[in-house]
Each structure stands twice: as C-alpha cells, then as structure tokens.
Write an enzyme that holds these catalytic residues in place. Structure first.
Site, PDB file in Angstrom:
ATOM      1  N   LYS A 121       7.627  22.188  94.441  1.00 26.12           N
ATOM      2  CA  LYS A 121       7.885  20.844  93.920  1.00 26.12           C
ATOM      3  C   LYS A 121       9.264  20.760  93.262  1.00 26.12           C
ATOM      4  O   LYS A 121      10.049  19.857  93.552  1.00 26.12           O
ATOM      5  CB  LYS A 121       6.803  20.451  92.907  1.00 26.12           C
ATOM      6  CG  LYS A 121       6.862  18.990  92.518  1.00 26.12           C
ATOM      7  CD  LYS A 121       6.155  18.711  91.228  1.00 26.12           C
ATOM      8  CE  LYS A 121       7.101  18.954  90.054  1.00 26.12           C
ATOM      9  NZ  LYS A 121       6.507  18.669  88.751  1.00 26.12           N
ATOM     10  N   ASP A 139       3.965  15.588  93.227  1.00 30.21           N
ATOM     11  CA  ASP A 139       3.486  15.869  91.875  1.00 30.21           C
ATOM     12  C   ASP A 139       2.106  15.233  91.723  1.00 30.21           C
ATOM     13  O   ASP A 139       1.529  14.736  92.696  1.00 30.21           O
ATOM     14  CB  ASP A 139       4.481  15.356  90.821  1.00 30.21           C
ATOM     15  CG  ASP A 139       4.456  13.830  90.719  1.00 30.21           C
ATOM     16  OD1 ASP A 139       3.834  13.169  91.588  1.00 30.21           O
ATOM     17  OD2 ASP A 139       5.046  13.303  89.765  1.00 30.21           O
TER      18      ASP A 139
END
Ligand code: SF4
Length: 220
Positions: A121, A139
């Site tokens: 991420k 996320d």
C-alpha cells in the site's frame, strides 16, 4: 460482482461528489511523503499531519533521523499508534536510503518494498502521488467501499481487491479513483454510519439495499 461498465458508472458518480479528492497527508517532498505514509498505518491522516508538522521541521533528511537515538524518534512520534515499531522502521528505512539509494527514495515498486516498513500500500501511494505512476492503493476505505458496492467480493484480500479494481477501472483513472474512493469512504460511506439514505448509489448498492431493508423491518 458488478461489471467493469457498472464500476465505471459508479466511479463517475463518486467523481462528481469528490472531484478534487487528493492525498491529505501534508508533505513537501517524496521523502516526507514516504515517512507520512509509513506513519499513517492505523492512524488518521489528520493525526499524522499534526505529528509531522513539528517532525518535518526537526528532521529534513534520512541522515537527520539516524543521527539521533531511537528513543528520541519514538518520543517525537509518541502520540501515534505503534510508535515504537514505526520509529524503528523509520530509522531502518533511512539507513537503507543512505546505504543503498544515495539518500533518495527510489521510484520503482521493487526497491520501495525492499525498504523497512514499506508494504504494497505504501509503495503504491508513493508511486502514484510522488511519481505519477498509475496505481491503486487499497487502504481500509477503498477495501470497504469496493466490497459494499459489489466491485470486489467480501471474501477478497487486499491484493485481490487491488487486482479487481485495476481490471475494472481504466488505467488513466487509477490514481484519481484511488483518492476518490478514499474520500467516498471517509466522508460518505463511513464504516459504522454510511449515509445510505442520501446516497446516489443506493439503487445499485448491495450493502445499502441490505441496510435499508433491515431499517424498514426494524421500523415496522
Ligand atoms: Fe455506502 Fe450506503 Fe452508499 Fe452503499 S448505499 S455506497 S453502503 S453509503
């Protein structure tokens, strides 16, 4: 799961709701962005911004972070969750940057994820925001919204959600879509209190339909 065409239609609606969605982590350069994203795991962007306001005044370069004892970095980020681990990772990451990358944040995925504390991420956010590489970072908001809308399956892991989004959304919209899905999740389709009753996507949203039926039943 819904089709790519439907996904893009939904994204168009989200686009009209949040046309100016962008990264909310304050930063002046790629190095600061990387530190901010690393700090943002399990913390809100607002909280990270409060901490980095003074942090970025004190530490300007990777050398600055490794020039002080670990305890000092820990103290400087103490109000953020997982601060001990994050301080350790920040110093390791800075050491790696100095030793392997001339003190500069690399611009490719493989090198980025080789840095301490940088996962998929974080690497995707840095690539997308700092280097304009089309990426979708998944996320908690992106994952929740994608599953509620039926773009991804409830049982998918984050990598599967990311792959599905990349398949269903045209590449030139990836980076923007990433920010817009975050804004949609953060300000509209909230984890505990999604605004289903006023949601322009309600008719097509499986989660919203379920919630509205439940609500009607409770009111009877
Ligand atoms: Fe989220 Fe509700 Fe809108 Fe579905 S209808 S996207 S659950 S706010």
């Amino acid at each position: 799961m819904i089709s790519g065409k439907k996904t893009v239609e939904m994204l168009d609606v989200i686009d009209s709701m949040f046309p100016d969605a962008e990264a909310e982590l304050n930063h002046d350069n790629t190095f600061e962005l990387t530190i901010a994203v690393l700090l943002s795991a399990q913390a809100t962007d607002n909280h990270v911004n409060k901490v980095t306001k003074s942090l970025f005044k004190k530490y300007k370069t990777p050398e600055d972070y490794v020039a002080v004892p670990l305890e000092e970095v820990q103290d400087d980020i103490r109000t953020i969750g997982l601060f001990r681990n994050k301080a350790k990772n920040i110093q390791k990451l800075c050491r790696d940057l100095i030793d392997k990358f001339d003190g500069v944040v690399p611009d490719n995925y493989e090198d980025l994820v080789s840095l301490a504390g940088v996962g998929r991420k974080t690497a995707n956010v840095v690539l997308s925001v700092a280097f304009d590489v089309p990426r979708i970072a998944v996320d908690t908001h992106v994952e929740r919204v994608s599953k509620r809308l039926g773009i991804a399956r409830y049982k998918d892991n984050v990598t599967q959600v990311e792959e599905t989004l990349m398949k269903k959304i045209p590449e030139d919209r990836w980076s923007k879509a990433h920010h817009q899905l975050i804004f949609f999740g953060r300000y509209h389709c909230l984890a505990r209190t999604p605004k289903c009753e006023t949601c322009p996507l309600l008719d097509d949203c499986r989660e919203g339909q379920k919630r509205m039926k439940r609500k009607l039943k409770e009111e009877k």
